[in-house]
Structures are given as structure tokens and as C-alpha cells.
Design a protein around this motif. Structure first.
Motif, PDB file in Angstrom:
ATOM      1  N   ALA A 293      45.498  31.349  49.574  1.00 26.74           N
ATOM      2  CA  ALA A 293      44.439  30.365  49.335  1.00 26.74           C
ATOM      3  C   ALA A 293      43.395  30.890  48.347  1.00 26.74           C
ATOM      4  CB  ALA A 293      43.780  29.991  50.654  1.00 26.74           C
ATOM      5  N   ILE A 294      42.875  32.075  48.611  1.00 28.53           N
ATOM      6  CA  ILE A 294      41.972  32.695  47.626  1.00 28.53           C
ATOM      7  C   ILE A 294      42.832  33.586  46.750  1.00 28.53           C
ATOM      8  CG2 ILE A 294      40.046  34.280  47.273  1.00 28.53           C
ATOM      9  CD1 ILE A 294      39.022  33.350  50.038  1.00 28.53           C
ATOM     10  N   PRO A 295      42.966  33.224  45.477  1.00 30.70           N
ATOM     11  CA  PRO A 295      43.894  33.992  44.650  1.00 30.70           C
ATOM     12  C   PRO A 295      43.444  35.439  44.531  1.00 30.70           C
ATOM     13  CG  PRO A 295      42.528  32.563  43.287  1.00 30.70           C
ATOM     14  CD  PRO A 295      42.235  32.208  44.700  1.00 30.70           C
ATOM     15  N   ARG A 296      44.390  36.331  44.617  1.00 30.43           N
ATOM     16  CA  ARG A 296      44.080  37.741  44.479  1.00 30.43           C
ATOM     17  C   ARG A 296      44.544  38.188  43.103  1.00 30.43           C
ATOM     18  NH1 ARG A 296      42.267  41.821  47.674  1.00 30.43           N
ATOM     19  NH2 ARG A 296      42.781  43.819  46.734  1.00 30.43           N
ATOM     20  N   VAL A 297      43.584  38.631  42.286  1.00 28.13           N
ATOM     21  CA  VAL A 297      43.898  39.050  40.927  1.00 28.13           C
ATOM     22  C   VAL A 297      43.634  40.548  40.806  1.00 28.13           C
ATOM     23  CG1 VAL A 297      43.318  38.752  38.485  1.00 28.13           C
ATOM     24  CG2 VAL A 297      43.355  36.771  40.019  1.00 28.13           C
TER      25      VAL A 297
ATOM     26  N   GLY B 141      36.214  31.232  36.650  1.00 28.93           N
ATOM     27  CA  GLY B 141      36.214  31.068  38.100  1.00 28.93           C
ATOM     28  C   GLY B 141      37.127  32.022  38.837  1.00 28.93           C
ATOM     29  N   ILE B 142      37.551  33.089  38.174  1.00 31.50           N
ATOM     30  CA  ILE B 142      38.512  34.003  38.792  1.00 31.50           C
ATOM     31  C   ILE B 142      37.892  35.378  38.960  1.00 31.50           C
ATOM     32  CG2 ILE B 142      40.759  35.121  38.542  1.00 31.50           C
ATOM     33  CD1 ILE B 142      41.371  32.709  36.553  1.00 31.50           C
ATOM     34  N   GLU B 143      37.828  35.852  40.208  1.00 32.10           N
ATOM     35  CA  GLU B 143      37.311  37.199  40.449  1.00 32.10           C
ATOM     36  C   GLU B 143      38.445  38.209  40.447  1.00 32.10           C
ATOM     37  OE1 GLU B 143      34.753  37.656  43.893  1.00 32.10           O
ATOM     38  OE2 GLU B 143      33.993  35.632  43.558  1.00 32.10           O
ATOM     39  N   VAL B 144      38.185  39.354  39.846  1.00 29.63           N
ATOM     40  CA  VAL B 144      39.148  40.453  39.913  1.00 29.63           C
ATOM     41  C   VAL B 144      38.821  41.260  41.168  1.00 29.63           C
ATOM     42  CG1 VAL B 144      39.936  42.571  38.806  1.00 29.63           C
ATOM     43  CG2 VAL B 144      39.453  40.546  37.423  1.00 29.63           C
ATOM     44  N   GLN B 145      39.835  41.497  42.017  1.00 32.14           N
ATOM     45  CA  GLN B 145      39.571  42.194  43.278  1.00 32.14           C
ATOM     46  C   GLN B 145      39.749  43.704  43.176  1.00 32.14           C
ATOM     47  OE1 GLN B 145      40.958  39.108  43.618  1.00 32.14           O
ATOM     48  NE2 GLN B 145      39.474  38.204  45.031  1.00 32.14           N
ATOM     49  N   ARG B 146      40.584  44.141  42.225  1.00 26.57           N
ATOM     50  CA  ARG B 146      40.974  45.544  42.271  1.00 26.57           C
ATOM     51  C   ARG B 146      41.534  45.942  40.917  1.00 26.57           C
ATOM     52  NH1 ARG B 146      46.073  47.466  44.837  1.00 26.57           N
ATOM     53  NH2 ARG B 146      45.734  49.503  45.790  1.00 26.57           N
TER      54      ARG B 146
ATOM     55  N   SER C 242      48.343  37.487  43.591  1.00 28.90           N
ATOM     56  CA  SER C 242      48.933  36.296  42.970  1.00 28.90           C
ATOM     57  C   SER C 242      49.062  36.475  41.459  1.00 28.90           C
ATOM     58  CB  SER C 242      48.103  35.046  43.290  1.00 28.90           C
ATOM     59  OG  SER C 242      46.819  35.351  43.729  1.00 28.90           O
ATOM     60  N   VAL C 243      48.186  37.318  40.891  1.00 25.62           N
ATOM     61  CA  VAL C 243      48.271  37.608  39.456  1.00 25.62           C
ATOM     62  C   VAL C 243      48.012  39.099  39.251  1.00 25.62           C
ATOM     63  CG1 VAL C 243      47.281  37.190  37.162  1.00 25.62           C
ATOM     64  CG2 VAL C 243      47.411  35.294  38.803  1.00 25.62           C
ATOM     65  N   VAL C 244      48.862  39.731  38.483  1.00 25.29           N
ATOM     66  CA  VAL C 244      48.605  41.109  38.055  1.00 25.29           C
ATOM     67  C   VAL C 244      48.601  41.122  36.534  1.00 25.29           C
ATOM     68  CG1 VAL C 244      49.529  43.459  37.919  1.00 25.29           C
ATOM     69  CG2 VAL C 244      49.613  42.212  40.087  1.00 25.29           C
ATOM     70  N   ILE C 245      47.520  41.626  35.961  1.00 21.94           N
ATOM     71  CA  ILE C 245      47.459  41.770  34.499  1.00 21.94           C
ATOM     72  C   ILE C 245      47.592  43.248  34.174  1.00 21.94           C
ATOM     73  CG2 ILE C 245      46.113  41.344  32.407  1.00 21.94           C
ATOM     74  CD1 ILE C 245      44.648  39.129  33.920  1.00 21.94           C
ATOM     75  N   ILE C 246      48.606  43.562  33.403  1.00 23.79           N
ATOM     76  CA  ILE C 246      48.801  44.948  32.956  1.00 23.79           C
ATOM     77  C   ILE C 246      48.189  45.076  31.571  1.00 23.79           C
ATOM     78  CG2 ILE C 246      50.494  46.771  32.519  1.00 23.79           C
ATOM     79  CD1 ILE C 246      52.505  45.196  34.145  1.00 23.79           C
ATOM     80  N   ASN C 247      47.417  46.114  31.348  1.00 26.45           N
ATOM     81  CA  ASN C 247      46.847  46.341  30.018  1.00 26.45           C
ATOM     82  C   ASN C 247      47.272  47.712  29.519  1.00 26.45           C
ATOM     83  OD1 ASN C 247      44.033  47.281  28.335  1.00 26.45           O
ATOM     84  ND2 ASN C 247      44.973  45.336  27.837  1.00 26.45           N
TER      85      ASN C 247
ATOM     86  N   GLN D 229      49.643  29.215  37.190  1.00 22.82           N
ATOM     87  CA  GLN D 229      49.915  29.921  38.456  1.00 22.82           C
ATOM     88  C   GLN D 229      48.927  29.524  39.549  1.00 22.82           C
ATOM     89  OE1 GLN D 229      52.222  31.911  39.507  1.00 22.82           O
ATOM     90  NE2 GLN D 229      51.417  33.415  40.954  1.00 22.82           N
ATOM     91  N   LEU D 230      47.646  29.440  39.212  1.00 20.40           N
ATOM     92  CA  LEU D 230      46.625  29.276  40.255  1.00 20.40           C
ATOM     93  C   LEU D 230      46.176  27.838  40.430  1.00 20.40           C
ATOM     94  CD1 LEU D 230      44.357  32.383  39.543  1.00 20.40           C
ATOM     95  CD2 LEU D 230      46.298  32.191  41.113  1.00 20.40           C
ATOM     96  N   GLY D 231      46.566  26.936  39.527  1.00 19.75           N
ATOM     97  CA  GLY D 231      46.126  25.549  39.644  1.00 19.75           C
ATOM     98  C   GLY D 231      44.692  25.391  39.187  1.00 19.75           C
TER      99      GLY D 231
END
Lengths: 429, 429
Positions: free
Chosen positions: A3-7, A37-42, A65-70, A174-176
């Protein structure tokens, strides 16, 4: 998808682990995502190790729900992101035609030979969707691992910046629907973070909880951020903005991406006016900042870097007697530098600077950090003397900024003496 | 404690997650540790959340030999490090007398009232050993959780820096004798990362595994790093260094912290020579880079930013007829700019640049990215025309670097044509 997307962000590069590079990319990503509107958690940072990358990615994709690799998309052997993603996704690594075309085009446009190292950048996990890179050779890509969207992005900051909108398309899918967090960023110069906070505490005690206040201290600007989590609070946000303008609006340069130089170029253009520079201790930095602004050629035609006294005389017409009597770091000399630059260039306004950047060259009366600044038009040159000791390049950055700001204030007709002139006034200036 | 010590960093702070603060502390820690022979394997960053902190710390202490926590030691409610450590260590939180004395003294010295917020900083996990903070109110602390040494450090960079030696005492006791990692850093200009890697692959196929090769692509320099994990391999490292000099030594500017400008300033000083600049599209950047070098005033006396044609004529003496006939971006004009700057300044050498930075101002024949560069002394001015399209400020950075590099090569008597001149030669130049 929870429900709360984890990024989560996965940053890779030996240069990050050794401390050779300070990571600014994750901050760029986090700020951009937050506005959407998207918080990064970690965030996790590891070196260029296939095992570490694969282990982190396995754990992250299991819960986010989303992982961004840099990072790790470059042409060299230690760029392992595509291989790591393929291994965790149980995909093959294969050359993608569109990625190859991108690399070919990129090389062709630059007349670079297409070598094996570049072609490595076309090898992507099977099933990955390309994300275009408009400024570099490494394409990004998107792929699902289980339920999790994995986005791979390049480590070069300008390339990452150019890819942000492309990333958002995949994240949105992905997150709507996302609730944006409308954010106002006020760029200020000459107020420290703690004096700014103090002023707000004292004068605006009823600050609403719905508008979160943040500071980002850069050199030379301090950004003040007003964020709301719900667009319904936009009126409150605007009220806070007005309060800040009322409280220290003369220190607010502008909003968003405004810089002192871009602000001054815009003001000059509005007035059909031109500026020239006569620089000693800032050594061309003011001219360089102005000419970094696209279109600055319509307001800036000439600058003079007059380090040596004979140049101040020969090129700018400073009187030898005044140089001998008052020294190069003096009111009369900086004023004559401004006048000379105006005469030479035919510009409307001038900024002139003469000071001691250090570490050497100071005297007891004029220690390193002493600087005279002159600014204004032919018949309205003003001067001030500051004592602003700082390491050499920081000093140059701050004084160049002060010169730009003082002319900005003049053009806007601001009469208030800026905080930094009060605090940094030279005792003998 | 495992044979190869595993060191991880846990960074905490909402400002790190929102991107309002760019984390430089972990780089400071990593560089310091590496000099002492300790590699950081992993960094995790989370916000000010007790659950996230405790979960990460539990996982990290289960496999690492040392965990350094940075941030969360401040006086405010969202500073949770001590509570999180106590919870994972199953310790009580208690006021430590020595920590209270530190806070009391710190407040007394600054005539600050001792309030509840400050006193919170004396509440530490039972059994923790204090690490002194000589510049701030928050003490650090060390505690074992299982076999793992946990060190808690403050987020203010100056306070962390002041605590580094104190940290090393605990780390040394935990890890025993450490082997430093000697590292060589070669600074290169004009070779891309991928051509450099390609050249090494082709010409040095027997690169020894003991010498790890790393690249750090900055603008404008590419750093090539040679690291060894065991000082016994220093001869091998030196052999690799010699191989790189033989392979593309003319692109190596210097080692360690050398920049193009610092290298050129040193070369000029050795020769008792001075340089002047005449800049159009780089807008003062070359002068600014030179004057950022401490002591540059002995080799740099004057620079000219001649954006407009009438300035090129009036100040630098460029012939109006040549400007009209060939345009400002032409060989004859850039050569006359260099000659004029030499005449005006009395300098030994000049660097002159005239080009189109863009995004506007280009023509089909001279698109944005076209630039003429002139360099040399009174009777030995050379010129080249490059086509190096890039975003405006990157273009300025690259062209300023090329100007500095071309004069550097001249002073060193390097005859080889640099890679970037071969690859970026303008088709009509």
C-alpha cells in the motif's frame, strides 16, 4: 505492490566506497522523487563487486516496490550493473539492438571509434526496457524482478539528470497515481542557516505544521524549502512564502533553479543594460559565472582580470599614484577599476573587486580575507570593504557572489543593507 | 572477528533521505579508514526512524566486525541513535556522568542555558565508552554488540572530523595491526575512460592482479588509480605506473591532487614565465581556474574576457577587417587575440579561445561546439579548431581544460598530438 510504496536506492561504485567521490546523485534522485510524492526509504551503497551487488539486489527486490540502481553502466570492466541485474533476474545478457544503435550514434556524432568497451554498454539483461540517455553513451534500463521494478541509471550526474523524466514514466506505471508534494524552493544569499532559522522562530512562531520547512546550505546560496504533503494546503504554503518574503525578502534571489548570475542576467536584459567586470582576487570568476548563463552575451561583452598593478594602470587606467599611496586593496583603486572597465567596455554597470584571497599576501592591517568591492553605473558607483576570511576558493566563491548580489540589489532598488555587509564589514573599511 | 574485517557504515538523518543534505561524512570516514588500511564494504542510509535503525543495526552487527553510525546524536527528538543502539544491545539508556560533564562544560563555555534538549545528549546505552567531541556538544560512544564494535558519531562534519583519531583507537583495538593500502592516483586529461581502458587492455594484457586499477571520471580530468592491498607489491605498482606513462604519458598531467591549472602554474613558475588569457566562449573560466591556484599571482597578471567584437578590436587590437571577413570564430581572430593579450600584458605565453558555447549562436558551417584555440609565446603561437559539442557549461569546462593542456604540452615540449585533438578536429578547421 504494498500500500505504501517502498522505494530504495542501490548506489554502486568503488569510488563511493573509497570516498574518492561524494555521492550527490542520490540526493538529486530523492529530491526529484519527493516532488512527485515518493519518499525514498533506504539507500545502500556498495563497491563494484558482483556478489555484493547481487546480494543487495536480491534482498531489496524481495521487499521494495521500486529499486533504483545508480552507477555501474559505464564501458569498463568494473561496471557490473547489467550483469548483476541479469543474474538476480535469471535473465541472459544480450546485445539489444536499440542500445547498440544508441552507442553507435553517440560515437558517430563525436567521431569516436566504436570499440569493444563502448559496445559493452549495449549488453543488457534480456527483457529490459531501454531508458534513453540524451547526453551520454550509457542507456538506462527498466526490468521487473518479481513484483519489484528495477531501474538502472548512469553514475554521471548530468546523464542521470537527463534521465529523470524517463524514470518517472516507469515509476508512475508501477505505483499508479501519485500525490505530488508541491515544493517551493527559495534561493537566498547572505543569510546563514542558523540566523535564518532564528529569524523564523522569532518572527513566525505560528508556522503551520502542514508546511514543512527545510534548509539546504550550499556555497554560496542557502535554499529554503517549503513542502506540503497534500496539494490542499497550497494556500497555507503560499502564505508561508509571503511571510518569508516579508521577513527577509531582500536576501531572496529567486526560486527554483535561480542563481545569482542568472538573476542578474535576467535583470540586465529586462533593462537593456550591460555589465562589465574588473577582477583582482576573484580572478575571472564573476565573468565566468555570468557567461555560464545561456544568452549572457546580450548583457556581458567584456571582463578584465587585472591581477598585477601595471595591468590595473595600463588597461583600466588606475592612477599609479593611488596604487602607490593606498595599495591595490583600497577604495580608490577598486572604484577606478570599475570606472576603467565601464570606460573600456561601454557597459552600463560594473562590478569590481580587489582583495586578498590568501593564503599568502595578507598584512596585519589587511589580512587575507580583506576585500574592496565596487558596483554600479558610471555616476553611481558604490563601494564596501568586507573581511571574510575563508579558504581561497571558498573566499573567491563568496566574494564573487557578493559582487553579483550587490549589483542585483542596486538594480532592484533595494535599500536595506544585506546581513553579510553588516556582519562582515571590515573594521577599518 | 572474521579474517578480513568487514566494516560497514550506517548513516541516519531525514535530511539525507530527502536529498536536502549531500552526505560528505561517509566519504571523509572512508578516506580516513582507507589510509589506515581499512576498506568500507557497505553503507546504508536510513531516515530518523527507530524501527529502520534498529533493524539495520541488528542485521549489520550480525556480520560486520565494525559498524560506524553517523548522525542522530543531536539534542532533538528525531535524534534516535542512542536509543536504537541500546535497544539492539539490550542495554538500558542511562545518564553517563562523563557525558553530562561534557554537556555542562560545553554549555557553560558558551554561556548557554543547560536545557533538557542538551541533557538528552548525556543519555547513552549502559556500558558504552565515551569518545570525546572537542568541537561540539554531542559525545560519541563505542559499544560491543555481540562480536561487533559499534561506534556512534555526530553528523556535523567538523565534529566527525575532530573525532576520527578517537575512533581509530577503538577500531585498532578491535581489528589489531592494520596494513596501510598505498595508492597512486594519476590525473589525466583528454583520454576518455573507455579509450583508456581499451588502450590498457590492448597494450598491457598481463596487468598484475595484485594492482587494482580504478577510474574516476570527473570533468575535465580522468583519474587512474593504482591500489595495492599489500605494501609488498609496491614494486609491481611502480611497474604498472611506468607502463601507464609509457602508454599515454603525454595525457598524464600529474599525480595526487594535481589539476591542469596547478600543473601549468608550477611549470610557468619553474621557467620564471607568465601567462595571459584572451577568452571569448570560456568567459573567464581559464583565468578563474588559474587564479584558484594559491600563489598564481606570480605567473598570472592579466586576463581578458572579450565577448563582443568591439572589445576584441579595442582592447586586444584584433583587425576589424578580419572580424568582418572571417568572423570572430576564426583562426586569424583567435591568433590576434593571443597576440593582443601578450602585447597588453607583457606575459610570456597566452591562451586564447573563440568559439560558440551554445545553445544558440551556431551556424551550419560553425555549429555550437565549434572553437578555435590559440596558445604559445610571441613568436610561436599555434592554433587548432575543434568541434566539441556539449551542454554549455560542460563545453566551457572542456575547452578551458584543453587550452590549459595545450600550453602545458608546449611548455613540456610534447610533440604528440593529443587524443582529443585527433578525435575532435573540426572538419573545416
Amino acid at each position: 505492490v504494498p500500500a505504501i510504496p517502498r522505494v530504495e536506492l542501490l548506489l554502486t561504485g568503488n569510488e563511493l566506497m573509497t570516498g574518492d567521490t561524494i555521492d550527490s546523485n542520490s540526493a538529486m534522485l530523492a529530491r526529484y522523487l519527493l516532488e512527485h510524492g515518493i519518499e525514498v526509504q533506504r539507500k545502500i551503497t556498495v563497491g563494484d563487486s558482483l556478489e555484493e551487488l547481487a546480494a543487495e539486489l536480491t534482498a531489496m527486490t524481495a521487499r521494495a516496490s521500486v529499486v533504483i540502481i545508480n552507477g555501474g553502466l559505464g564501458p569498463t570492466r568494473d561496471d557490473l550493473t547489467a550483469v548483476a541485474v541479469a543474474s538476480v533476474a535469471s535473465s541472459a545478457i544480450e546485445e539489444q539492438a536499440a542500445a547498440r544503435r544508441h552507442v553507435e550514434l553517440w560515437c558517430a556524432q563525436r567521431s569516436l571509434p566504436l570499440n569493444a568497451a563502448n559496445l559493452k554498454q549495449a549488453l543488457l539483461p534480456a527483457g529490459a526496457h531501454l531508458i534513453d540517455n540524451s547526453v551520454g553513451s550509457a542507456v538506462g534500463f527498466a526490468i521487473h524482478i518479481g513484483q519489484c521494478l528495477v531501474l538502472a541509471t548512469p553514475g554521471v550526474p548530468s546523464e542521470l539528470r537527463a534521465m529523470l523524466a524517463g524514470l518517472m514514466e516507469h515509476i508512475g506505471a508501477q505505483l499508479g497515481a501519485l500525490q505530488p508534494h508541491p515544493t517551493l524552493r527559495l534561493q537566498t544569499f547572505g543569510l546563514g542557516e542558523s540566523p535564518a532559522q532564528q529569524l523564523i522562530n522569532e518572527h513566525l512562531p505560528d508556522w503551520p505544521a502542514e508546511v514543512s520547512l527545510g534548509f539546504r546550505a550550499g556555497a554560496p546560496l542557502l535554499e529554503i524549502k517549503l513542502a506540503i504533503a497534500d496539494p490542499a494546503h497550497e494556500a497555507l504554503q503560499q502564505a508561508c512564502r509571503r511571510d518569508l518574503y516579508a521577513l527577509f525578502g531582500d536576501h531572496i534571489i529567486g526560486e527554483g533553479e535561480t542563481t545569482l548570475a542568472s538573476c542578474l542576467v535576467a535583470l540586465l536584459r529586462e533593462r537593456g543594460a550591460r555589465v562589465t567586470t574588473a577582477e583582482s582576487c576573484t580572478g575571472g570568476l564573476i565573468a565566468s559565472l555570468l557567461t555560464q548563463v545561456p544568452g549572457s552575451s546580450s548583457v556581458f561583452e567584456a571582463g578584465f582580470v587585472s591581477y598585477a598593478n601595471h595591468i590595473k594602470q595600463d588597461v583600466l587606467g588606475v592612477a599609479a599614484a593611488d596604487l602607490a599611496r593606498h595599495g591595490a586593496v583600497s577604495e580608490t583603486v577598486v572604484r577606478q577599476m570599475a570606472e576603467g572597465a565601464l570606460r573600456r567596455s561601454g557597459a552600463t554597470y560594473a562590478i569590481a573587486v580587489s582583495g586578498i584571497a590568501g593564503p599568502d599576501g595578507g598584512t596585519p592591517e589587511k589580512p587575507a580575507g580583506t576585500v574592496w568591492i565596487a558596483w554600479g553605473g558610471q555616476h553611481s558607483i558604490q563601494t564596501t570593504c568586507l573581511l571574510w576570511p575563508a579558504p581561497r576558493t571558498l573566499f573567491q566563491t563568496l566574494i564573487a557572489a557578493a559582487g553579483l548580489d550587490l549589483l542585483r540589489r542596486e538594480l532592484l532598488g533595494i535599500r536595506a543593507v544585506p546581513q553579510y555587509c553588516r556582519l562582515r564589514r571590515h573594521p577599518r573599511g
